[in-house]
Design a protein around this motif. Structure first.
Motif, mmCIF file in Angstrom:
data_model
loop_
_atom_site.group_PDB
_atom_site.id
_atom_site.type_symbol
_atom_site.label_atom_id
_atom_site.label_comp_id
_atom_site.label_asym_id
_atom_site.label_seq_id
_atom_site.Cartn_x
_atom_site.Cartn_y
_atom_site.Cartn_z
ATOM 1 N N VAL A 141 -0.610 4.381 -2.368
ATOM 2 C CA VAL A 141 -0.293 3.394 -3.329
ATOM 3 C C VAL A 141 1.134 3.611 -3.956
ATOM 4 O O VAL A 141 2.043 2.891 -3.904
ATOM 5 N N LEU A 142 1.296 5.145 -3.894
ATOM 6 C CA LEU A 142 2.700 5.584 -4.112
ATOM 7 C C LEU A 142 3.623 5.357 -3.342
ATOM 8 O O LEU A 142 4.961 5.002 -3.498
ATOM 9 N N SER A 143 3.400 5.749 -1.871
ATOM 10 C CA SER A 143 4.349 5.530 -0.809
ATOM 11 C C SER A 143 4.693 3.791 -0.540
ATOM 12 O O SER A 143 5.785 3.621 0.002
ATOM 13 N N ARG A 144 3.856 3.082 -1.120
ATOM 14 C CA ARG A 144 4.230 1.661 -0.970
ATOM 15 C C ARG A 144 5.698 1.249 -1.665
ATOM 16 O O ARG A 144 6.375 0.395 -1.060
ATOM 17 N N ARG A 145 5.580 1.781 -2.852
ATOM 18 C CA ARG A 145 7.106 1.624 -3.454
ATOM 19 C C ARG A 145 8.161 1.955 -2.871
ATOM 20 O O ARG A 145 9.257 1.364 -2.735
#
Length: 319
Positions: free
Chosen positions: A54-58
Motif C-alpha cells: 500500500v505504501l509503495s504504490r504511491r
C-alpha cells in the motif's frame, strides 16, 4: 564596512549585497508523522491493513508519472554518475535552453540518497486486530529526483523530491540568477561570471533588483513548481486533509560583494588575511571550534591533545 570603504574606496568599481545560495525544505505538515499516515490511508482512502504494498504504490505511481512527463516533453532523464558534480553534468543543457530563450524543466537526474520514509512492520506481539500493522518512520536509501528548472522569475533552480512518503522536497535557488533576470527584463547591460557581477551599466539598479527578492516571490514560484512536478493527490484526498505545503530554510547565504578595478589590491589583501589567520589560529582556538562534548559514556580512555610546534608554519597535530 565603513572602515573598509575608507581604506579601499578609491580602488572599488562598485559594491552590492544580496542573497546568494538559498536551500529551502518543503514538507506536508499533515503527512510527516506515523499517525498522519494511518489516518490518511485508513480513514481517508479506506485502505486497511496498511501494508508495504500500500505504501509503495504511491511511490510507483509518482515514478511512472515522472517518466511519462519526461517522455512527453522530451526531457532527458538519467541516473547521476558517481564522482561527477550534478551541476557540471547538466550545464550544457542549461546553456542550450538559455540560447533558445525557453523556460521550464530541462533535465531530470535520479540519485540514490539517504532520507526518511515510512515502513509497515509486523507486530512483535499478538493483537486483537489481526490487520494491525505498526507504521514507523525510518531512515533508508531510496530514489531522489532532481528537477533542473529554468524559471521565469528565479532563473536556474533545482527541485529535489524524495519518491517515498512523506515526499520531502528540497529547493536550491540563487539570488544572483534572480538579479540577472531582473536586469535583463529592464534592458540593463551587465557582465557576470558565475556568482559575481563584474560590471553593470547601472549599479543602483542592480542593488534595487537584489532587494526585490523576498519571501512572497520565492513562495509563489515554489508553490507553482511543486504543483506541476510534485506528487499528485486527488480532489477527494485534498478535500479530506489539508495538503498545503510548508517551507523552512535549511541554508541561506548573504554576501557583500566588493568589485575592485584592478586585481593587484585583492592579492595583497588576501596575503595579509592569510598571515593574520596563521598568527591568530592557535591550538586552543582549534580545539574550541572543532571540539565535541561527549554526551554518553564510552569505554576506554579517550582524549585529544593539540600541540603547537614552532616551525616556519603552524603545524597542528591531533592524537
Amino acid at each position: 564596512m565603513e572602515t573598509f570603504n575608507k581604506l579601499f574606496g578609491s580602488l572599488l568599481a562598485f559594491v552590492y549585497h544580496c542573497f546568494d545560495r538559498i536551500v529551502i525544505q518543503g514538507y506536508l505538515p499533515l503527512l510527516t508523522r506515523e499517525e498522519h499516515i494511518v489516518h490518511f490511508f485508513r480513514d481517508v482512502l479506506g485502505l486497511y491493513p496498511i501494508t508495504k504494498e500500500v505504501l509503495s504504490r504511491r511511490t510507483s505511481e509518482y515514478k511512472h508519472w515522472v517518466e511519462a512527463f519526461a517522455r512527453n516533453h522530451k526531457i532527458p532523464m538519467e541516473w547521476a554518475q558517481k564522482g561527477v558534480r550534478k551541476e557540471d553534468y547538466v550545464r550544457p543543457h542549461l546553456e542550450r535552453i538559455e540560447r533558445r530563450h525557453r523556460y521550464g524543466v530541462y533535465f531530470i537526474l535520479q540519485s540514490m540518497e539517504q532520507g526518511f520514509s515510512f515502513r509497515s512492520l509486523n507486530p512483535k506481539y499478538a493483537n486483537e486486530d489481526p490487520n494491525y500493522r505498526p507504521i514507523r518512520k525510518r531512515p533508508s536509501r531510496f530514489t531522489h529526483l532532481y528537477f533542473y528548472i529554468r524559471d521565469e522569475v528565479l532563473g536556474p533552480m533545482v527541485m529535489c523530491v524524495g519518491t517515498f512518503l512523506p515526499f520531502q522536497t528540497t529547493y536550491y535557488i540563487n539570488g544572483h540568477h534572480f538579479i540577472a533576470g531582473e536586469l535583463q527584463r529592464q534592458g540593463i547591460r551587465f557582465r557576470k561570471d558565475d556568482n559575481a557581477f563584474l560590471w553593470t551599466a547601472d549599479p543602483k539598479a542592480l542593488q534595487v533588483a537584489a532587494d526585490k527578492l523576498d519571501a512572497s516571490t520565492i513562495r509563489k514560484r515554489l508553490d507553482y513548481w511543486t504543483l506541476v512536478l510534485g506528487p499528485k493527490f486527488s480532489k477527494k484526498e485534498r478535500a479530506a486533509i489539508n495538503l498545503r505545503r510548508d517551507y523552512s530554510i535549511n541554508q541561506i547565504e548573504y554576501c557583500w560583494n566588493f568589485i575592485f578595478r584592478r586585481n593587484f589590491p585583492i592579492h595583497k589583501i588576501f596575503e595579509r588575511s592569510c598571515e593574520m589567520g596563521l598568527f591568530r589560529l592557535a591550538a586552543d582556538k582549534v580545539a574550541q571550534i572543532f571540539g565535541v562534548r561527549l554526551t554518553r559514556r564510552m569505554r576506554g580512555q579517550l582524549y585529544s591533545l593539540l600541540e603547537k610546534r614552532d616551525h616556519g608554519h603552524h603545524v597542528l597535530r591531533v592524537y
